[in-house]
Design a protein around this motif. Structure first.
Motif: not given
Ligand SMILES: N[C@@H](CCC(=O)OP(=O)(O)O)C(=O)O
Ligand SMILES: Nc1ncnc2c1ncn2[C@@H]1O[C@H](COP(=O)(O)OP(=O)(O)O)[C@@H](O)[C@H]1O
Length: 379
Positions: A24, A62, A64, A66, A146, A149, A159, A222-223
């Motif tokens: 995450g 995840s 990208a 951030a 990933n 997006d 997210g 966010r998830g």
């Molecule tokens: N595709 C987005 C995914 C965001 C996302 O799912 O975030 P998380 O809840 O931290 O797994 C990214 O890479 O920022």
């Protein structure tokens, strides 16, 4: 929450041969301070160790958005979709580079795969993704997946790589889904707000009480836990166990796969094989019929083999590649159902032919089998 059934608990992890690891955003970016290269190096070392032991690992990463925010100097996660997409595009480059460098230390190759949930609900794309991923895994390349997006809106807002991880676990029929996050596991209340919250060590993925304690998401990803609990339920449909655990625990991935009790284990209600086959059988409408010869009926029933074109005597229906078809014996009795690798016109041309003739007949080879055994349920 309740005791687990035999064979679906921690011992299922120690027997796992194919594992999806999802990392995450909160973890990857060290709570928003940029990509945590040292931590990424540590997870890569553990994945390399599992590879040495013959365990196949697919990574869903995840981070990208951030990572892009940090590169662009943005302090707060934007709410406008186009800004999120821009940040993801910037950040994804850094992510891939980082994984590639660390896996290179172990002489391992990585492959970047960007998917959307839609890709996996469209049958043709589903099969394409499956063939590509299966090929990579067989070549011992580590897919780093990933969300794409740039072309999604809802997923980027919420997210939801947890769901993507579960869909990939379904797709590859993985034995386990490891959701690595910034908490030790799923607690009975959000530990960020409730210091007395207790961790749930184990439960059934479809227990409705879990959704109630999962609450809403964190600031970077966010998830939150609700998407993790939902993902566990989805992964259970194809028989995978899910663990929600802290990616900050040293050696977390290898320790989990050796059966150590870390994090929250959410297990399927049914034995893995039955769950997988039920999930497949319940998937799609039947679009056509393949009439099999006696030899093909025998190997499907007795050996669980793939269906090769050579064993097919007749073809009916209007199916496309990826559709569900029913296989019948010479008396018309249903024998199996499965997702077919060729559309009806190609299947007619291939019926009764050996697989090495496929290229000469069609000019290309989509697959050597008409239905791969992983996509086939004997009925
Ligand atoms: N595709 C987005 C995914 C965001 C996302 O799912 O975030 P998380 O809840 O931290 O797994 C990214 O890479 O920022
Ligand atoms: N019941 C709960 N147990 C543990 N964490 C919870 C719970 N409810 C909400 N959370 C929050 O979920 C966050 C993890 O979700 P998220 O930030 O989306 O992580 P990731 O980026 O790893 O997907 C935790 O930091 C925590 O604040």
């Amino acid at each position: 929450m309740e005791s687990h059934e035999q064979g679906m608990g921690r011992e299922a992890l120690s027997r796992a041969r194919r594992v999806v690891v999802k990392i995450g955003s909160a973890l990857l970016t060290n709570d928003g301070r940029g990509l945590d290269e040292a931590a990424i190096g540590g997870w890569v070392d553990q994945i390399a160790e599992l590879h040495q032991q013959g365990v196949e690992v697919v990574l869903v990463s995840s981070g990208a958005v951030a990572a892009g925010m940090v590169r662009l100097g943005w302090q707060a996660r934007p709410s406008a979709v186009h800004e999120l997409q821009a940040a993801a595009a910037v950040g994804q480059n850094g992510l891939t580079q980082c994984y590639e460098q660390h896996f290179a230390r172990h002489d391992m190759l990585t492959a970047q795969i960007l998917l959307t949930h839609d890709d996996l609900s469209n049958r043709k794309r589903y099969l394409n993704a499956l063939s590509a991923l299966r090929t990579l895994v067989e070549m011992r390349v580590v897919p780093v997946i990933n969300e794409n997006d740039t072309v999604v809106t809802d997923e980027i807002r919420f997210g939801d790589n947890d769901t993507l991880g579960a869909l990939v676990a379904n797709l590859l029929e993985a034995d386990a889904l490891l959701l690595l996050t910034d908490q030790e596991g799923l607690f009975d209340a959000d530990p960020r707000h409730n210091p007395n919250a207790q961790m749930i060590a184990e439960g059934r993925a479809d227990d409705p009480r879990l959704a109630a304690v999962a609450g809403s998401g964190g600031a970077l990803g966010r998830g939150g836990m609700s998407t993790k609990v939902r993902a566990a339920k989805l992964a259970a449909r194809s028989g995978a166990v899910t663990v929600i655990a802290s990616g900050r625990q040293p050696g977390v991935i290898t320790r989990l796969i050796s059966g150590e009790a870390l994090g929250t284990l959410l297990h399927p209600e049914q034995a893995p094989m039955a769950a997988r086959k039920r999930w497949l059988a319940g998937q799609l409408q039947v679009r056509g019929t393949l009439m099999l010869d006696a030899g093909a009926v025998k190997v499907l029933r007795e050996k669980g083999s793939s269906l090769l074109p050579v064993g097919v005597r007749g073809v009916k229906g209007t199916f496309k590649r990826g559709d569900m078809v029913v296989c019948v014996d010479e008396q018309g009795t249903p024998v199996a159902k499965g997702l077919v690798n060729y559309g009806v016109d190609e299947a007619r041309l291939l019926a009764g032919q050996p697989s090495h003739q496929i290229e000469a007949i069609l000019g290309y080879v989509e697959a050597h089998e008409l239905i791969h055994r992983d996509n086939l349920v004997v009925i």
